[in-house]
Design a protein around this motif. Structure first.
Motif, PDB file in Angstrom:
ATOM      1  N   GLY A 123       0.615  -1.205   0.000  1.00 26.10           N
ATOM      2  CA  GLY A 123       0.048  -0.049   0.034  1.00 26.10           C
ATOM      3  C   GLY A 123       0.830   1.288  -0.108  1.00 26.10           C
ATOM      4  O   GLY A 123       0.430   2.357  -0.720  1.00 26.10           O
ATOM      5  N   ILE A 124       1.825   1.375   0.897  1.00 25.10           N
ATOM      6  CA  ILE A 124       2.665   2.407   0.734  1.00 25.10           C
ATOM      7  C   ILE A 124       3.175   2.523  -0.536  1.00 25.10           C
ATOM      8  O   ILE A 124       3.560   3.666  -1.154  1.00 25.10           O
ATOM      9  N   THR A 125       3.931   1.409  -1.180  1.00 27.46           N
ATOM     10  CA  THR A 125       4.493   1.672  -2.554  1.00 27.46           C
ATOM     11  C   THR A 125       3.360   2.110  -3.560  1.00 27.46           C
ATOM     12  O   THR A 125       3.707   3.114  -4.456  1.00 27.46           O
ATOM     13  N   ARG A 126       2.455   1.996  -3.590  1.00 28.55           N
ATOM     14  CA  ARG A 126       1.094   2.420  -4.406  1.00 28.55           C
ATOM     15  C   ARG A 126       0.935   3.780  -3.975  1.00 28.55           C
ATOM     16  O   ARG A 126       0.776   4.558  -5.043  1.00 28.55           O
ATOM     17  N   ALA A 127       0.726   4.219  -2.606  1.00 34.93           N
ATOM     18  CA  ALA A 127       0.632   5.557  -2.485  1.00 34.93           C
ATOM     19  C   ALA A 127       1.978   6.230  -2.918  1.00 34.93           C
ATOM     20  O   ALA A 127       1.683   7.448  -3.449  1.00 34.93           O
ATOM     21  N   LEU A 128       3.093   5.919  -2.886  1.00 30.89           N
ATOM     22  CA  LEU A 128       4.307   6.604  -3.462  1.00 30.89           C
ATOM     23  C   LEU A 128       4.108   7.045  -5.031  1.00 30.89           C
ATOM     24  O   LEU A 128       4.418   7.878  -5.441  1.00 30.89           O
ATOM     25  N   ALA A 129       3.769   5.801  -5.614  1.00 30.17           N
ATOM     26  CA  ALA A 129       3.357   6.007  -6.990  1.00 30.17           C
ATOM     27  C   ALA A 129       2.308   7.258  -7.297  1.00 30.17           C
ATOM     28  O   ALA A 129       2.698   7.995  -8.174  1.00 30.17           O
ATOM     29  N   GLN A 130       1.366   7.219  -6.687  1.00 30.10           N
ATOM     30  CA  GLN A 130       0.385   8.235  -7.105  1.00 30.10           C
ATOM     31  C   GLN A 130       0.808   9.488  -6.364  1.00 30.10           C
ATOM     32  O   GLN A 130       0.695  10.492  -7.307  1.00 30.10           O
TER      33      GLN A 130
ATOM     34  N   SER B 280      11.933   9.653   4.302  1.00 29.84           N
ATOM     35  CA  SER B 280      10.549   9.913   4.805  1.00 29.84           C
ATOM     36  C   SER B 280       9.733   8.697   4.674  1.00 29.84           C
ATOM     37  O   SER B 280       8.360   8.626   5.249  1.00 29.84           O
ATOM     38  N   TRP B 281       9.876   7.472   4.109  1.00 27.04           N
ATOM     39  CA  TRP B 281       9.312   6.354   4.016  1.00 27.04           C
ATOM     40  C   TRP B 281      10.222   4.989   4.221  1.00 27.04           C
ATOM     41  O   TRP B 281       9.462   4.186   4.493  1.00 27.04           O
ATOM     42  N   MET B 282      11.259   5.124   3.823  1.00 24.29           N
ATOM     43  CA  MET B 282      12.175   3.868   3.954  1.00 24.29           C
ATOM     44  C   MET B 282      12.189   3.304   5.480  1.00 24.29           C
ATOM     45  O   MET B 282      12.101   1.912   5.547  1.00 24.29           O
ATOM     46  N   PRO B 283      12.254   4.109   6.398  1.00 24.74           N
ATOM     47  CA  PRO B 283      12.401   3.297   7.892  1.00 24.74           C
ATOM     48  C   PRO B 283      10.952   2.688   8.064  1.00 24.74           C
ATOM     49  O   PRO B 283      10.896   1.837   8.706  1.00 24.74           O
ATOM     50  N   ALA B 284       9.732   3.292   7.475  1.00 20.11           N
ATOM     51  CA  ALA B 284       8.500   2.472   7.858  1.00 20.11           C
ATOM     52  C   ALA B 284       8.420   1.220   7.093  1.00 20.11           C
ATOM     53  O   ALA B 284       7.904   0.093   7.530  1.00 20.11           O
ATOM     54  N   VAL B 285       8.907   1.082   5.896  1.00 22.22           N
ATOM     55  CA  VAL B 285       9.353  -0.167   5.115  1.00 22.22           C
ATOM     56  C   VAL B 285      10.177  -1.071   5.994  1.00 22.22           C
ATOM     57  O   VAL B 285       9.972  -2.348   5.985  1.00 22.22           O
ATOM     58  N   ARG B 286      11.053  -0.681   6.334  1.00 20.08           N
ATOM     59  CA  ARG B 286      12.093  -1.538   6.925  1.00 20.08           C
ATOM     60  C   ARG B 286      11.397  -1.955   8.170  1.00 20.08           C
ATOM     61  O   ARG B 286      11.543  -3.417   8.543  1.00 20.08           O
ATOM     62  N   ARG B 287      10.774  -1.104   8.947  1.00 16.97           N
ATOM     63  CA  ARG B 287      10.131  -1.789  10.254  1.00 16.97           C
ATOM     64  C   ARG B 287       8.941  -2.882   9.862  1.00 16.97           C
ATOM     65  O   ARG B 287       8.877  -3.787  10.810  1.00 16.97           O
ATOM     66  N   LEU B 288       8.240  -2.508   8.683  1.00 16.93           N
ATOM     67  CA  LEU B 288       7.216  -3.731   8.489  1.00 16.93           C
ATOM     68  C   LEU B 288       7.781  -4.957   7.952  1.00 16.93           C
ATOM     69  O   LEU B 288       7.220  -5.817   8.341  1.00 16.93           O
ATOM     70  N   LEU B 289       8.639  -4.731   7.384  1.00 18.25           N
ATOM     71  CA  LEU B 289       9.287  -5.947   6.956  1.00 18.25           C
ATOM     72  C   LEU B 289       9.940  -6.861   7.986  1.00 18.25           C
ATOM     73  O   LEU B 289       9.956  -8.132   7.981  1.00 18.25           O
ATOM     74  N   ALA B 290      10.328  -6.140   8.993  1.00 17.65           N
ATOM     75  CA  ALA B 290      11.011  -6.684  10.241  1.00 17.65           C
ATOM     76  C   ALA B 290       9.905  -7.513  11.005  1.00 17.65           C
ATOM     77  O   ALA B 290       9.950  -8.432  11.426  1.00 17.65           O
TER      78      ALA B 290
END
Length: 208
Positions: free
Chosen positions: A88-95, A123-133
């Motif tokens: 969802g974050i990736t889609r939001a970034l695209a938009q 502004s967004w990569m830390p959230a991605v890393r946290r979610l992957l963990a």
């Protein structure tokens, strides 16, 4: 309108004009004269608020990062499973990259002048890393998949989205493919490689 209100309005107009120019022309191709012309104000008014171009670029980057962080937070607050949230974050970034000049400007400036402005990826990569963990802890990833490698893959996807997204000022005939419409399919392929296979079931329908 008070003097303070007029100054605030002028600053907003300058920020909007700068975001449009930085998004479309990059740092080197953007001039203070061009920004002031789009904002319909004078160079004197521009330099009163932003003495040099780099200060204006910093302000645009910071605003673009703020908008991105707010979008990421909304995606996280939906409470979906971590991998779905990353998608969802990736889609939001695209938009955002396709439809919001200030975000595209922040991403482009971060790419063109790394370390000189607020970093859009931060502004967004830390959230991605946290979610992957979190996905790793919950068993939502295959055992042989490294979370940092997946984070790098998401970063590469975002870089591709930034490179192919065309500013809104471009005529429709010259706009690139709508990246956000392709993200779901890309993420489906990614998920197929990182999610564990479904548990086997015996003939009674119970997990084996």
């Amino acid at each position: 309108m008070t003097k303070q209100e007029r100054a605030g309005k002028t600053r907003r107009l300058l920020m909007e004009a700068a975001a449009l120019e930085f998004a479309g022309r990059g740092y080197a191709g953007t001039t203070l004269q061009g920004i002031s012309a789009i904002a319909n104000t004078t160079i004197g008014a521009l330099t009163f608020h932003f003495s040099v171009k780099s200060a204006l670029a910093d302000a645009v980057c910071e605003h673009g990062c703020d908008v991105t962080r707010e979008t990421v937070l909304r995606a996280e607050l939906r409470g979906l499973p971590p991998l779905e949230t990353v998608g969802g974050i990736t889609r939001a970034l695209a938009q955002l990259l396709e439809g919001t000049h200030v975000v595209r400007a922040a991403a482009r400036l971060s790419r063109e002048r790394p370390g000189l402005h607020p970093e859009w990826y931060d502004s967004w990569m830390p959230a991605v890393r946290r979610l992957l963990a979190q996905a790793r802890r919950e068993g939502s990833l295959r055992a042989d998949q490294d979370t940092e490698t997946i984070a790098v893959l998401v970063g590469c996807l975002a870089a591709g989205l930034e490179a192919t997204a065309t500013p809104l000022c471009a005529p429709p005939a010259t706009r690139s493919w709508e990246a956000h419409s392709q993200v779901d399919e890309v993420w489906r392929v990614v998920n197929a490689g990182i999610e564990p296979p479904p548990a086997a079931t015996d003939v009674s329908g119970e997990a084996g």
